[in-house]
Design a protein around this motif. Sequence first.
Motif, PDB file in Angstrom:
ATOM      1  N   ASP A  78      -9.746  10.461   3.330  1.00  0.00           N
ATOM      2  CA  ASP A  78      -8.547  11.228   3.628  1.00  0.00           C
ATOM      3  C   ASP A  78      -8.031  11.827   2.320  1.00  0.00           C
ATOM      4  N   LEU A  79      -7.729  13.082   2.328  1.00  0.00           N
ATOM      5  CA  LEU A  79      -7.261  13.719   1.089  1.00  0.00           C
ATOM      6  C   LEU A  79      -6.270  14.817   1.433  1.00  0.00           C
ATOM      7  N   ASP A  80      -5.087  14.714   0.814  1.00  0.00           N
ATOM      8  CA  ASP A  80      -4.074  15.735   1.038  1.00  0.00           C
ATOM      9  C   ASP A  80      -4.489  17.069   0.429  1.00  0.00           C
ATOM     10  N   LEU A  81      -3.734  18.096   0.782  1.00  0.00           N
ATOM     11  CA  LEU A  81      -4.049  19.408   0.231  1.00  0.00           C
ATOM     12  C   LEU A  81      -3.635  19.510  -1.233  1.00  0.00           C
ATOM     13  N   GLU A  82      -2.501  18.917  -1.560  1.00  0.00           N
ATOM     14  CA  GLU A  82      -1.985  19.075  -2.925  1.00  0.00           C
ATOM     15  C   GLU A  82      -2.948  18.560  -3.999  1.00  0.00           C
ATOM     16  N   PRO A  83      -3.487  17.340  -3.843  1.00  0.00           N
ATOM     17  CA  PRO A  83      -4.425  16.887  -4.878  1.00  0.00           C
ATOM     18  C   PRO A  83      -5.680  17.735  -4.988  1.00  0.00           C
ATOM     19  N   ARG A  84      -6.056  18.401  -3.897  1.00  0.00           N
ATOM     20  CA  ARG A  84      -7.224  19.290  -3.980  1.00  0.00           C
ATOM     21  C   ARG A  84      -6.919  20.420  -4.964  1.00  0.00           C
ATOM     22  N   VAL A  85      -5.731  20.971  -4.815  1.00  0.00           N
ATOM     23  CA  VAL A  85      -5.309  22.045  -5.707  1.00  0.00           C
ATOM     24  C   VAL A  85      -5.153  21.510  -7.133  1.00  0.00           C
ATOM     25  N   GLN A  86      -4.537  20.329  -7.240  1.00  0.00           N
ATOM     26  CA  GLN A  86      -4.234  19.767  -8.552  1.00  0.00           C
ATOM     27  C   GLN A  86      -5.505  19.517  -9.357  1.00  0.00           C
ATOM     28  N   MET A  87      -6.548  19.060  -8.669  1.00  0.00           N
ATOM     29  CA  MET A  87      -7.818  18.829  -9.364  1.00  0.00           C
ATOM     30  C   MET A  87      -8.327  20.103 -10.001  1.00  0.00           C
TER      31      MET A  87
ATOM     32  N   GLY B  86     -13.517  20.675   3.346  1.00  0.00           N
ATOM     33  CA  GLY B  86     -12.280  20.485   4.099  1.00  0.00           C
ATOM     34  C   GLY B  86     -12.216  19.137   4.808  1.00  0.00           C
ATOM     35  N   HIS B  87     -10.947  18.716   5.055  1.00  0.00           N
ATOM     36  CA  HIS B  87     -10.690  17.530   5.893  1.00  0.00           C
ATOM     37  C   HIS B  87     -11.287  16.255   5.280  1.00  0.00           C
TER      38      HIS B  87
ATOM     39  N   GLY C 130      -9.133   9.245  -3.536  1.00  0.00           N
ATOM     40  CA  GLY C 130      -8.875  10.557  -2.957  1.00  0.00           C
ATOM     41  C   GLY C 130      -8.751  11.665  -3.994  1.00  0.00           C
ATOM     42  N   TYR C 131      -9.045  11.357  -5.261  1.00  0.00           N
ATOM     43  CA  TYR C 131      -9.063  12.398  -6.294  1.00  0.00           C
ATOM     44  C   TYR C 131     -10.436  12.461  -6.937  1.00  0.00           C
ATOM     45  N   GLY C 132     -11.444  12.050  -6.178  1.00  0.00           N
ATOM     46  CA  GLY C 132     -12.777  11.954  -6.750  1.00  0.00           C
ATOM     47  C   GLY C 132     -12.848  10.883  -7.808  1.00  0.00           C
ATOM     48  N   GLN C 133     -11.951   9.924  -7.736  1.00  0.00           N
ATOM     49  CA  GLN C 133     -11.907   8.856  -8.736  1.00  0.00           C
ATOM     50  C   GLN C 133     -12.226   7.507  -8.112  1.00  0.00           C
ATOM     51  N   LEU C 134     -12.945   6.711  -8.886  1.00  0.00           N
ATOM     52  CA  LEU C 134     -13.170   5.315  -8.535  1.00  0.00           C
ATOM     53  C   LEU C 134     -12.136   4.514  -9.328  1.00  0.00           C
ATOM     54  N   VAL C 135     -11.324   3.723  -8.628  1.00  0.00           N
ATOM     55  CA  VAL C 135     -10.229   3.015  -9.288  1.00  0.00           C
ATOM     56  C   VAL C 135     -10.506   1.516  -9.273  1.00  0.00           C
ATOM     57  N   ILE C 136     -10.347   0.909 -10.451  1.00  0.00           N
ATOM     58  CA  ILE C 136     -10.483  -0.539 -10.581  1.00  0.00           C
ATOM     59  C   ILE C 136      -9.077  -1.116 -10.680  1.00  0.00           C
ATOM     60  N   ASP C 137      -8.735  -2.028  -9.783  1.00  0.00           N
ATOM     61  CA  ASP C 137      -7.401  -2.623  -9.763  1.00  0.00           C
ATOM     62  C   ASP C 137      -7.458  -4.056 -10.266  1.00  0.00           C
TER      63      ASP C 137
ATOM     64  N   ARG D 230       0.851  -1.189   0.000  1.00  0.00           N
ATOM     65  CA  ARG D 230       0.000   0.000   0.000  1.00  0.00           C
ATOM     66  C   ARG D 230       0.886   1.238   0.000  1.00  0.00           C
ATOM     67  N   VAL D 231       0.533   2.191  -0.824  1.00  0.00           N
ATOM     68  CA  VAL D 231       1.369   3.376  -1.021  1.00  0.00           C
ATOM     69  C   VAL D 231       0.577   4.624  -0.648  1.00  0.00           C
ATOM     70  N   ALA D 232       1.161   5.495   0.152  1.00  0.00           N
ATOM     71  CA  ALA D 232       0.457   6.730   0.497  1.00  0.00           C
ATOM     72  C   ALA D 232       1.428   7.808   0.957  1.00  0.00           C
ATOM     73  N   GLN D 233       0.977   9.048   0.820  1.00  0.00           N
ATOM     74  CA  GLN D 233       1.693  10.163   1.431  1.00  0.00           C
ATOM     75  C   GLN D 233       1.321  10.142   2.907  1.00  0.00           C
ATOM     76  N   PHE D 234       2.271   9.738   3.745  1.00  0.00           N
ATOM     77  CA  PHE D 234       1.983   9.599   5.173  1.00  0.00           C
ATOM     78  C   PHE D 234       1.958  10.958   5.839  1.00  0.00           C
ATOM     79  N   GLN D 235       2.857  11.815   5.425  1.00  0.00           N
ATOM     80  CA  GLN D 235       2.981  13.139   6.035  1.00  0.00           C
ATOM     81  C   GLN D 235       3.410  14.098   4.954  1.00  0.00           C
ATOM     82  N   LYS D 236       2.899  15.323   5.056  1.00  0.00           N
ATOM     83  CA  LYS D 236       3.156  16.298   3.997  1.00  0.00           C
ATOM     84  C   LYS D 236       4.379  17.167   4.319  1.00  0.00           C
ATOM     85  N   TYR D 237       4.438  17.677   5.522  1.00  0.00           N
ATOM     86  CA  TYR D 237       5.542  18.568   5.890  1.00  0.00           C
ATOM     87  C   TYR D 237       6.194  18.084   7.168  1.00  0.00           C
TER      88      TYR D 237
END
Length: 473
Positions: A346-355, A300-301, A175-182, A99-106
Amino acid sequence: MVGTCFGTQAINAQVPLVSPLRDNDLQAQLPSSGQQLQLRNVQVNADGFVLQINGSPQMRTSRVANPDRIILDLQATEVSPYIHNSVVPINRYGVRQIRVAQFQKYPAITRLVFDLDSTSPVNWQSSYDQTRGLLLLRPVGLSVTEKNTSSLPVTSSSGSNNSLPTTINGLSFNGYGQLVIDASRAITYRSSLDLANNTYSLTIPATRISSQLRRPVLGANSPIEQIRLTQVGDAVVVSVKMISGWQISESVRTNPQAIALQLTSVGQVNAGIPPNTRSQVQPNYGNVTSGRQLVVIDPGHGGPDVGATRNGVYEKDIVLAMSKQLGRILQQMGYSVMYTRTEDIDLDLEPRVQMAENARASAFVSVHVNSLDASSSQVNGVETYHAPSASLGKNLAELVHQQIIASTGANDRGVRSARFYVITKTSMPAILVETGFITNPSEASRLVDSNYQGRMAVAIAQGIDQFLKSYRR
Ligand code: ZN
């Protein structure tokens, strides 16, 4: 090439079940100055685990039991938005999946969790190939085990050398408003849209449904009404029925083993198109294809980040409900709407901006609820924020704020500027509304009331509408 053995102590069945994270003395090889490391992909091949990363990060490892897993933290490393919150099926080297994730941003920490198949100790040797930008984690001391498992399902990007069918392993929100099929291996697909039933279908040939299929939990307010998987001969058909006002579009594929479907709120964008005349879903670029201006709404959050909280009430829930009302009202006004999240995730701040950047939104509004400590419980009211020296953002903030104060009667705590990430990193006019204080008992009781949420939503929408009308060219 850096060859270092790590984890001999930490990744071993002999260590305490929960061992503290520890440094492994790997010297970080940073890329050109100022650049942060970014993890772009995680794969498995005949040599071991292959991490695509633009430098050799410092790593910390620990082994945790129940369920048995190894945690590998890559220091000073960002995870690519495309693989944040992803699951990479492995079924090899004693590892079921990563499993891969951004655990902490700063500061940035990328966390890889290796879910283990067995309790056998796993030791890896790491080496970094600077030319190709690949970090290889090579299992050591497993030659016998590896021979024994060579007939088991093996997942690799080039793995066509066995006869087991490719499986559809799971569906999840990323977390990007996407449904992912693996899937367990690379897949292709055909898609179709039944407009009459607002159902989007994917046919994935030469696959079967995994007996351990993972499915997302659909919240009561989910834009997805139903997800159905059916085995049709040699193919798996995935049908996703959306509630009205929502559409699925296909995202650019970056991982051959996955399909990401973007959930988008589209207002009346399909009106006038007779049912069943479109066999392929067209990507929706909001204002670009529909001619409508697109507003990105950012509740938010979410997920474990509950935001402000008091008496069991969470900011994340209030702002999600308010945001959905806001979106519906903006649609009725003729705008296209995209949400950074529609679920409790859970959604980081960066992908919110990126979207918002990717969609070339005309405006961005982040919805929040405020709090102070108990001694300040009398403090109440609305604050509307824009980024410092953002003149359009300030203009948008003023229009929205005026509407809110006029229609809700909330205490006016003013239009303010602040360096909140989501409003400073967005290039379009962007605001953050603190809709009230959860720590003030009477304001808290209004904030959880759907009528008050609706009044707040109407006011925000009217402010945005005024702003966008005055700047439409
Ligand atoms: Zn907040």
